[in-house]
Design a protein around this motif. Structure first.
Motif, PDB file in Angstrom:
ATOM      1  N   SER A 108       0.846  -1.194   0.000  1.00 35.26           N
ATOM      2  CA  SER A 108       0.000   0.000   0.000  1.00 35.26           C
ATOM      3  C   SER A 108       0.877   1.237   0.000  1.00 35.26           C
ATOM      4  N   ARG A 155      -6.996   1.506  -5.096  1.00 31.24           N
ATOM      5  CA  ARG A 155      -7.544   1.968  -3.815  1.00 31.24           C
ATOM      6  C   ARG A 155      -8.577   3.049  -4.103  1.00 31.24           C
ATOM      7  N   HIS A 203      -9.549  -2.183  -3.567  1.00 25.67           N
ATOM      8  CA  HIS A 203      -9.042  -1.908  -2.215  1.00 25.67           C
ATOM      9  C   HIS A 203      -9.685  -0.658  -1.625  1.00 25.67           C
ATOM     10  N   HIS A 205      -9.431   1.598   2.355  1.00 24.76           N
ATOM     11  CA  HIS A 205      -9.014   1.706   3.769  1.00 24.76           C
ATOM     12  C   HIS A 205      -9.439   3.096   4.203  1.00 24.76           C
ATOM     13  N   GLY A 207      -9.630   4.589   7.315  1.00 23.35           N
ATOM     14  CA  GLY A 207      -9.105   5.302   8.478  1.00 23.35           C
ATOM     15  C   GLY A 207      -8.747   4.330   9.580  1.00 23.35           C
ATOM     16  N   GLY A 243      -8.913  -3.321   3.832  1.00 22.80           N
ATOM     17  CA  GLY A 243      -8.098  -2.439   4.662  1.00 22.80           C
ATOM     18  C   GLY A 243      -8.140  -2.822   6.131  1.00 22.80           C
ATOM     19  N   GLY A 244      -7.737  -1.875   6.975  1.00 18.78           N
ATOM     20  CA  GLY A 244      -7.754  -2.111   8.419  1.00 18.78           C
ATOM     21  C   GLY A 244      -8.685  -1.126   9.077  1.00 18.78           C
TER      22      GLY A 244
HETATM   23  C1  LIG Z   1      -2.419   2.158   8.409  1.00 18.75           C
HETATM   24  C2  LIG Z   1      -3.073   1.261   7.429  1.00 18.75           C
HETATM   25  C3  LIG Z   1      -3.703   0.093   7.861  1.00 18.75           C
HETATM   26  C4  LIG Z   1      -3.812  -0.295   9.317  1.00 18.75           C
HETATM   27  O1  LIG Z   1      -4.713   0.481  10.007  1.00 18.75           O
HETATM   28  P1  LIG Z   1      -5.119   0.093  11.528  1.00 18.75           P
HETATM   29  O2  LIG Z   1      -6.023   1.179  11.939  1.00 18.75           O
HETATM   30  O3  LIG Z   1      -3.872   0.042  12.308  1.00 18.75           O
HETATM   31  O4  LIG Z   1      -5.816  -1.217  11.460  1.00 18.75           O
HETATM   32  C5  LIG Z   1      -4.245  -0.734   6.908  1.00 18.75           C
HETATM   33  N1  LIG Z   1      -4.179  -0.436   5.586  1.00 18.75           N
HETATM   34  C6  LIG Z   1      -3.585   0.687   5.142  1.00 18.75           C
HETATM   35  C7  LIG Z   1      -3.549   0.955   3.675  1.00 18.75           C
HETATM   36  C8  LIG Z   1      -3.016   1.563   6.041  1.00 18.75           C
HETATM   37  O5  LIG Z   1      -2.439   2.668   5.591  1.00 18.75           O
END
Ligand SMILES: *Cc1c(COP(=O)(O)O)cnc(C)c1O
Length: 427
Positions: A108, A155, A203, A205, A207, A243-244
């Motif tokens: 990423s 993304r 993809h 993510h 936040g 994502g996370g």
């Molecule tokens: C920082 C990040 C994550 C992890 O995020 P968490 O809040 O720690 O789970 C996952 N994917 C991407 C692309 C990130 O930048």
């Protein structure tokens, strides 16, 4: 859930332990400040997250290295079969160093250099998360020149409000991340024409430290729509990377965030029938509760009505309170005698910045010079953000497992610190 608890210690009736390790004894052995991570906690969090998707179609958990990139931590997770999400060549090299199979690594990041792309292509990683048309064209050039194919997921920025601290929200239109939802289809069409690019995933993510499922629900609905649109246009989408971002409890006095099982139920409901492999990039959720920062009180200063507890850890060791107004519970390592009254105090470091604090106006049992404290929930975005500001030595990291401990990143010496720099001839 974590494995830091008070138990009968070597020299005190009640001492905070990391698993079976007496933290007071560890502090004497290692010196303060230091980070301490619990293997059992890391393993448990990984397992809870992975198990939440048992019965779902093919899933791959790619731990987000940037949360905590300590090699001991990474090796512990790799042993369980975790994949890794990396955002730089340095992180990719860390993943490879602990033998994470390349086909479990996703790359990423909003600004990858050509050199990083080449290194990742040569390593044959699972996929790149691509964040712009420019990156897509650049990756195509690098891949074509090496006779490689880059598997990519675009993304997509869903423009949803993750309802988290503004410095860690990434899914709003005004954030630098990803491509707008409306542009996604045309960029996939471009990707399909570019040499060396295989557009096989999507993809998102949105936040970090997200404590409400609603933003995820909105984002997943958009992803599902996107996969439908792409399939209608003839794309074979093999995987979706969610994502996370799942939040963790930092305060004892607040309702806990959704459980991984709640999150997983939402995922299965929203995407379970898409017939795609599901990737996840949890970072904080795995490492956050698995680490603490142990520090010693240097002195206690009374100024008028205020009390400052000055400790030997500082904002350069743990910047989350300063950077994100983050709250960390702080507890004494030696359990206080029953009935010890709390006093309000600012817990501050020795750095020449007013922003150098770990807690403000915090009720704590009265502390004295020499006492040890533990700053809880410091396993994610703690040591990775540490610096040598004020020429303080980089904080060491210790990994515990049962009754064993390993100083996985030793404290450098002052000679090490000075030897890392060069003097110009003319000075
Ligand atoms: C920082 C990040 C994550 C992890 O995020 P968490 O809040 O720690 O789970 C996952 N994917 C991407 C692309 C990130 O930048």
């Amino acid at each position: 859930m974590h494995h830091f608890s008070y138990r009968r210690g070597v020299s005190h009736a009640s001492v905070l332990h990391a698993e079976d390790v007496d933290l007071s004894a560890l502090a004497d052995a290692v010196g303060t400040p230091f980070y301490c991570y619990s293997t059992a906690t890391l393993e448990r969090h990984y397992q809870v997250f992975a198990d939440a998707f048992a019965g779902a179609p093919d899933t791959l958990v790619c731990y987000s290295i940037k949360a905590n990139s300590n090699l001991g931590v990474l090796a512990s997770l790799a042993r369980l079969g975790s994949g890794m999400d990396v955002v730089s060549e340095g992180e990719l090299r860390r993943a490879l160093a602990v033998n994470v199979p390349a086909e479990r690594i996703a790359f990423s990041g909003v600004g990858k250099t050509k050199e990083e792309m080449a290194f990742a292509l040569d390593a044959d990683i699972f996929a790149f998360n691509v964040e712009s048309e420019e990156e897509l064209r650049g990756l195509s050039e690098v891949a074509a020149a090496r006779g490689k194919n880059a598997r990519i997921a675009l993304r997509v920025n869903p423009d949803v409000d993750a309802k988290t601290h503004h410095k860690i929200a990434t899914g709003r239109a005004e954030n630098k991340f990803g491509v707008p939802f409306e542009r996604a289809l045309s960029l996939y069409q471009l990707a399909a024409e570019l040499p060396g690019i295989l557009p096989v995933g999507a993809h998102m993510h949105i936040g970090s430290q997200i404590t409400d499922l609603e933003p995820f629900r909105n984002a997943f609905a958009l992803l599902t729509e996107l996969v439908g649109t792409l399939r209608d246009a003839g794309f074979e989408i093999e995987f979706v990377n969610l994502g996370g971002g799942l939040g963790i409890p930092y305060r004892n006095d607040e309702a806990p965030p959704p459980l991984p099982t709640d999150y997983a139920a939402l995922v299965k409901q929203a995407l379970g029938n898409l017939g795609v492999r599901l990737l996840f990039e949890p970072g904080r959720m795995i490492a956050g509760n698995a680490g603490i920062l142990v520090s010693r009180v240097l002195s206690v200063k009374h100024v008028g009505a205020k009390t400052f507890t000055i400790i030997d850890a500082a904002m350069n060791d743990l910047i989350r309170p300063t950077l994100y107004e983050a709250h960390h519970e702080i507890i004494p390592v030696i359990g206080p005698a029953r009935g010890t009254p709390n006093v309000l105090t600012d817990v501050v470091g020795p750095i020449c910045e007013t922003g150098d604090y770990l807690a403000l106006n915090r009720p704590l049992p009265e502390l004295h010079a020499g006492d040890l404290i533990a700053v809880m929930t410091a396993g994610a975005y703690g040591a990775v953000l540490a610096s040598q500001y004020n020429s303080r030595l980089l904080v060491p990291e210790v990994l515990v497992s049962g009754s064993q401990h390993c100083v996985t990143r030793p404290r450098p010496s002052y000679d090490d610190m000075l030897a890392a720099e060069r003097l110009p001839d003319w000075a």
